[in-house]
Motif scaffolding. Structure first.
Motif, PDB file in Angstrom:
ATOM      1  N   TRP A 156       0.941  -1.119   0.116  1.00 49.28           N
ATOM      2  CA  TRP A 156       0.578   0.135  -0.044  1.00 49.28           C
ATOM      3  C   TRP A 156       1.322   1.194   0.098  1.00 49.28           C
ATOM      4  O   TRP A 156       1.191   2.225  -0.331  1.00 49.28           O
ATOM      5  CB  TRP A 156      -0.917   0.242   1.320  1.00 49.28           C
ATOM      6  CG  TRP A 156      -1.773   1.200   1.772  1.00 49.28           C
ATOM      7  CD1 TRP A 156      -1.324   2.585   1.875  1.00 49.28           C
ATOM      8  CD2 TRP A 156      -3.035   1.631   0.434  1.00 49.28           C
ATOM      9  NE1 TRP A 156      -1.917   3.548   1.464  1.00 49.28           N
ATOM     10  CE2 TRP A 156      -3.088   3.107   1.157  1.00 49.28           C
ATOM     11  CE3 TRP A 156      -3.787   0.926   0.116  1.00 49.28           C
ATOM     12  CZ2 TRP A 156      -4.590   3.620   1.113  1.00 49.28           C
ATOM     13  CZ3 TRP A 156      -5.247   0.752  -0.551  1.00 49.28           C
ATOM     14  CH2 TRP A 156      -5.465   2.645  -0.251  1.00 49.28           C
ATOM     15  N   SER A 157       2.010   1.178   1.179  1.00 46.37           N
ATOM     16  CA  SER A 157       2.804   2.273   1.067  1.00 46.37           C
ATOM     17  C   SER A 157       3.621   2.561  -0.116  1.00 46.37           C
ATOM     18  O   SER A 157       3.889   4.235  -0.971  1.00 46.37           O
ATOM     19  CB  SER A 157       3.584   1.951   2.346  1.00 46.37           C
ATOM     20  OG  SER A 157       2.532   2.602   3.416  1.00 46.37           O
ATOM     21  N   LEU A 158       4.009   1.868  -0.991  1.00 45.60           N
ATOM     22  CA  LEU A 158       5.152   1.868  -1.767  1.00 45.60           C
ATOM     23  C   LEU A 158       4.068   2.672  -3.430  1.00 45.60           C
ATOM     24  O   LEU A 158       4.392   3.755  -3.905  1.00 45.60           O
ATOM     25  CB  LEU A 158       5.536   0.822  -2.471  1.00 45.60           C
ATOM     26  CG  LEU A 158       6.422   0.476  -1.236  1.00 45.60           C
ATOM     27  CD1 LEU A 158       7.454  -0.974  -1.453  1.00 45.60           C
ATOM     28  CD2 LEU A 158       7.924   1.201  -1.534  1.00 45.60           C
ATOM     29  N   CYS A 159       2.745   2.132  -3.597  1.00 47.16           N
ATOM     30  CA  CYS A 159       1.614   2.319  -4.039  1.00 47.16           C
ATOM     31  C   CYS A 159       1.565   4.048  -4.177  1.00 47.16           C
ATOM     32  O   CYS A 159       1.066   4.133  -5.200  1.00 47.16           O
ATOM     33  CB  CYS A 159       0.490   1.700  -4.418  1.00 47.16           C
ATOM     34  SG  CYS A 159       0.814  -0.288  -4.912  1.00 47.16           S
ATOM     35  N   ARG A 160       0.932   4.324  -3.273  1.00 49.29           N
ATOM     36  CA  ARG A 160       0.908   5.230  -2.176  1.00 49.29           C
ATOM     37  C   ARG A 160       1.550   6.664  -2.817  1.00 49.29           C
ATOM     38  O   ARG A 160       1.219   7.403  -3.096  1.00 49.29           O
ATOM     39  CB  ARG A 160      -0.063   5.734  -1.191  1.00 49.29           C
ATOM     40  CG  ARG A 160      -0.750   5.421  -0.781  1.00 49.29           C
ATOM     41  CD  ARG A 160      -2.435   5.837  -1.195  1.00 49.29           C
ATOM     42  NE  ARG A 160      -2.495   6.562  -0.196  1.00 49.29           N
ATOM     43  CZ  ARG A 160      -3.513   8.331  -0.313  1.00 49.29           C
ATOM     44  NH1 ARG A 160      -3.901   8.057  -1.940  1.00 49.29           N
ATOM     45  NH2 ARG A 160      -3.347   8.553   1.181  1.00 49.29           N
ATOM     46  N   ALA A 161       2.864   6.227  -2.306  1.00 47.20           N
ATOM     47  CA  ALA A 161       4.306   6.866  -2.911  1.00 47.20           C
ATOM     48  C   ALA A 161       4.630   6.891  -4.887  1.00 47.20           C
ATOM     49  O   ALA A 161       5.654   7.696  -4.345  1.00 47.20           O
ATOM     50  CB  ALA A 161       5.340   6.427  -1.798  1.00 47.20           C
ATOM     51  N   GLY A 162       4.290   6.563  -5.131  1.00 47.88           N
ATOM     52  CA  GLY A 162       4.095   6.109  -6.951  1.00 47.88           C
ATOM     53  C   GLY A 162       4.919   5.566  -7.111  1.00 47.88           C
ATOM     54  O   GLY A 162       6.001   5.624  -8.360  1.00 47.88           O
ATOM     55  N   SER A 163       5.963   4.561  -6.205  1.00 44.77           N
ATOM     56  CA  SER A 163       7.053   3.793  -6.338  1.00 44.77           C
ATOM     57  C   SER A 163       6.853   2.413  -6.884  1.00 44.77           C
ATOM     58  O   SER A 163       7.800   1.424  -7.660  1.00 44.77           O
ATOM     59  CB  SER A 163       7.865   3.665  -5.044  1.00 44.77           C
ATOM     60  OG  SER A 163       8.185   4.628  -3.901  1.00 44.77           O
ATOM     61  N   ARG A 164       5.212   2.297  -6.508  1.00 40.90           N
ATOM     62  CA  ARG A 164       4.517   0.868  -7.727  1.00 40.90           C
ATOM     63  C   ARG A 164       3.309   0.987  -8.165  1.00 40.90           C
ATOM     64  O   ARG A 164       2.630   2.274  -7.640  1.00 40.90           O
ATOM     65  CB  ARG A 164       4.626  -0.358  -6.417  1.00 40.90           C
ATOM     66  CG  ARG A 164       5.544  -0.945  -5.818  1.00 40.90           C
ATOM     67  CD  ARG A 164       6.856  -2.115  -6.723  1.00 40.90           C
ATOM     68  NE  ARG A 164       7.399  -1.567  -6.255  1.00 40.90           N
ATOM     69  CZ  ARG A 164       8.842  -1.300  -5.602  1.00 40.90           C
ATOM     70  NH1 ARG A 164       9.257   0.028  -5.779  1.00 40.90           N
ATOM     71  NH2 ARG A 164       9.679  -1.994  -4.998  1.00 40.90           N
ATOM     72  N   ASP A 165       3.296   0.282  -8.890  1.00 37.46           N
ATOM     73  CA  ASP A 165       2.087   0.719 -10.013  1.00 37.46           C
ATOM     74  C   ASP A 165       0.790  -0.097  -9.500  1.00 37.46           C
ATOM     75  O   ASP A 165       1.089  -1.864  -9.225  1.00 37.46           O
ATOM     76  CB  ASP A 165       2.166   0.237 -10.549  1.00 37.46           C
ATOM     77  CG  ASP A 165       1.108   0.310 -11.742  1.00 37.46           C
ATOM     78  OD1 ASP A 165      -0.071   0.721 -11.354  1.00 37.46           O
ATOM     79  OD2 ASP A 165       0.948   0.203 -13.428  1.00 37.46           O
ATOM     80  N   PRO A 166      -0.301  -0.033  -9.134  1.00 36.11           N
ATOM     81  CA  PRO A 166      -1.312  -1.123  -8.476  1.00 36.11           C
ATOM     82  C   PRO A 166      -1.697  -1.932  -9.191  1.00 36.11           C
ATOM     83  O   PRO A 166      -1.731  -2.899  -9.094  1.00 36.11           O
ATOM     84  CB  PRO A 166      -2.442   0.656  -7.813  1.00 36.11           C
ATOM     85  CG  PRO A 166      -2.056   1.557  -7.563  1.00 36.11           C
ATOM     86  CD  PRO A 166      -0.354   1.490  -8.575  1.00 36.11           C
ATOM     87  N   SER A 167      -2.021  -1.954 -10.302  1.00 39.19           N
ATOM     88  CA  SER A 167      -2.210  -2.427 -11.626  1.00 39.19           C
ATOM     89  C   SER A 167      -1.474  -3.590 -11.243  1.00 39.19           C
ATOM     90  O   SER A 167      -1.936  -5.338 -11.764  1.00 39.19           O
ATOM     91  CB  SER A 167      -2.367  -1.953 -12.333  1.00 39.19           C
ATOM     92  OG  SER A 167      -1.226  -1.764 -13.100  1.00 39.19           O
TER      93      SER A 167
END
Length: 290
Positions: free
Chosen positions: A186-197
Motif C-alpha cells: 500500500w505505502s509503495l503504491c501511494r508513494a508512486g513507487s509501484r503501480d497498483p495495477s
C-alpha cells in the motif's frame, strides 16, 4: 505497564482460534522440530488448488471444497479421515488436502506455535510467481531467536515450485522485496513507487485489492487468519470508495505491528477491520458464519 519485545512475540507463541488444532492436538506430537522440517511436513500434507497440475493432479469440483476450510482443526480432521498415519508421513500427491497459500501458512504457523516458536500469518503479495507482477499471497513470519528478528518463510515452496517459478532465493528466508506485506504494498503504491495495477490475482488488481489484503493482514496479526476471498468491513471493490487516510494508517500498523501493539489491539475492536460473526465469501458468492 510498558510492553517489552518478549511480550510482543509471546502474543504469537501459542495456537489460538483458527490455528488451534483443538481435538486433534495430539496429531502434532512427534513432529520434526524447527521451521524447515515443519514446512516439509506441511508440503507432504497439502497441495495447492491452482498448482496441482504441476504435480500431475487434477482437482475435481468435490475436492475444491477443501480450499474453503478455515480452521486448522477442520483441516487436520479431513487429512486423517483419509489417511490415519502420523502427519510426518507425506501423503501421495493425489491424496493431499487441497488448499491455497493461506492453508500452507496457517498449518505451518500452528505447528510452529505448538513447538513454542512465535509465528504469525502474513497477507501480502509475492513478486516471484510472475515477472513484473505482485500476486496475492500468504507466508509465515516467525521469530528467529538467534537473529532476534522476524523472518519470512514461504512454506508452500517445495522443490517442484522452486523449479516451476524459477525461484533463486531461500524460501526459508524470503527477502522483504520479494514478499511485500500488505502495508508495504500500500505505502509503495501511494508513494508512486509501484503501480497498483501490478498487485492482485487473475483479473482482480488495483489499490482496492491491496486495501482488502491490508484488512486481512491486520486480521491475521490479531490471530484471525481468514480466507483470501473473505470480505468484510472496510473492504471495497473500487478505488474511489476507499477511505485513503484510514488505509494509510492501517499500512503503518501492518508494516510495523510490534511498535503499534496498542493500535493493533484497538483495530480488533473497530468494525471496519474486526472480523464479524459472518463474512461474505466472494468465491462461493454467499455470506458464511465464521
Amino acid at each position: 505497564m510498558r510492553e517489552t519485545p518478549q511480550m510482543k512475540v509471546d502474543r504469537y507463541e501459542r495456537p489460538v482460534a483458527m490455528s488451534d488444532p483443538g481435538r486433534h492436538a495430539a496429531l502434532f506430537d512427534g513432529l520434526p522440530r524447527g521451521p524447515s522440517a515443519l514446512a516439509t511436513t506441511v508440503q507432504g500434507l497439502l497441495i495447492h488448488q491452482h498448482i496441482a497440475p504441476a504435480y500431475g493432479v487434477t482437482v475435481g469440483g468435490d475436492r475444491q471444497a477443501q480450499s474453503q476450510v478455515r480452521a486448522v482443526e477442520t483441516m487436520l480432521g479431513e487429512i486423517v479421515a483419509r489417511d490415519a498415519r502420523p502427519l510426518a508421513v507425506a501423503r501421495a500427491v493425489t491424496e493431499r488436502q487441497v488448499g491455497v497459500c493461506r492453508h500452507f501458512t496457517l498449518l505451518h504457523v500452528a505447528m510452529l506455535r505448538t513447538e513454542g516458536i512465535p509465528a504469525r500469518a502474513r497477507c501480502g503479495f509475492g513478486a516471484y510467481f510472475e515477472a513484473g507482477k505482485y500476486l496475492d499471497h500468504w507466508v509465515t513470519e516467525y521469530w528467529n531467536e538467534d537473529r532476534k528478528c522476524w523472518v519470512l518463510f514461504d512454506s508452500q515452496i517445495d522443490d517442484r515450485q522452486r523449479e516451476l517459478f524459477g525461484i533463486g532465493f531461500d524460501a526459508a528466508d524470503v527477502p522483504r522485496d520479494q514478499f511485500l506485506v500488505a502495508g508495504d504494498a500500500w505505502s509503495l503504491c501511494r508513494a508512486g513507487s509501484r503501480d497498483p495495477s501490478a498487485f492482485g490475482i487473475l483479473d482482480l488488481h488495483g489499490l482496492w485489492f491491496i486495501a482488502g489484503n491490508l484488512v486481512r493482514d491486520i486480521g491475521a496479526l490479531n490471530n484471525r487468519e481468514m480466507l483470501p476471498w473473505d470480505v468484510w468491513g472496510a473492504m471495497r471493490m473500487r478505488d474511489s470508495e476507499l477511505d485513503l487516510a484510514f488505509f494509510d494508517r492501517l499500512a503503518i500498523v501492518s508494516r510495523e505491528p510490534d511498535t503499534h501493539v496498542d493500535e493493533l489491539a484497538a483495530l480488533d475492536r473497530d468494525e471496519r477491520v474486526h472480523v464479524p460473526g459472518a463474512v461474505f465469501n466472494a468465491v462461493l458468492d454467499c455470506v458464511q458464519g465464521v
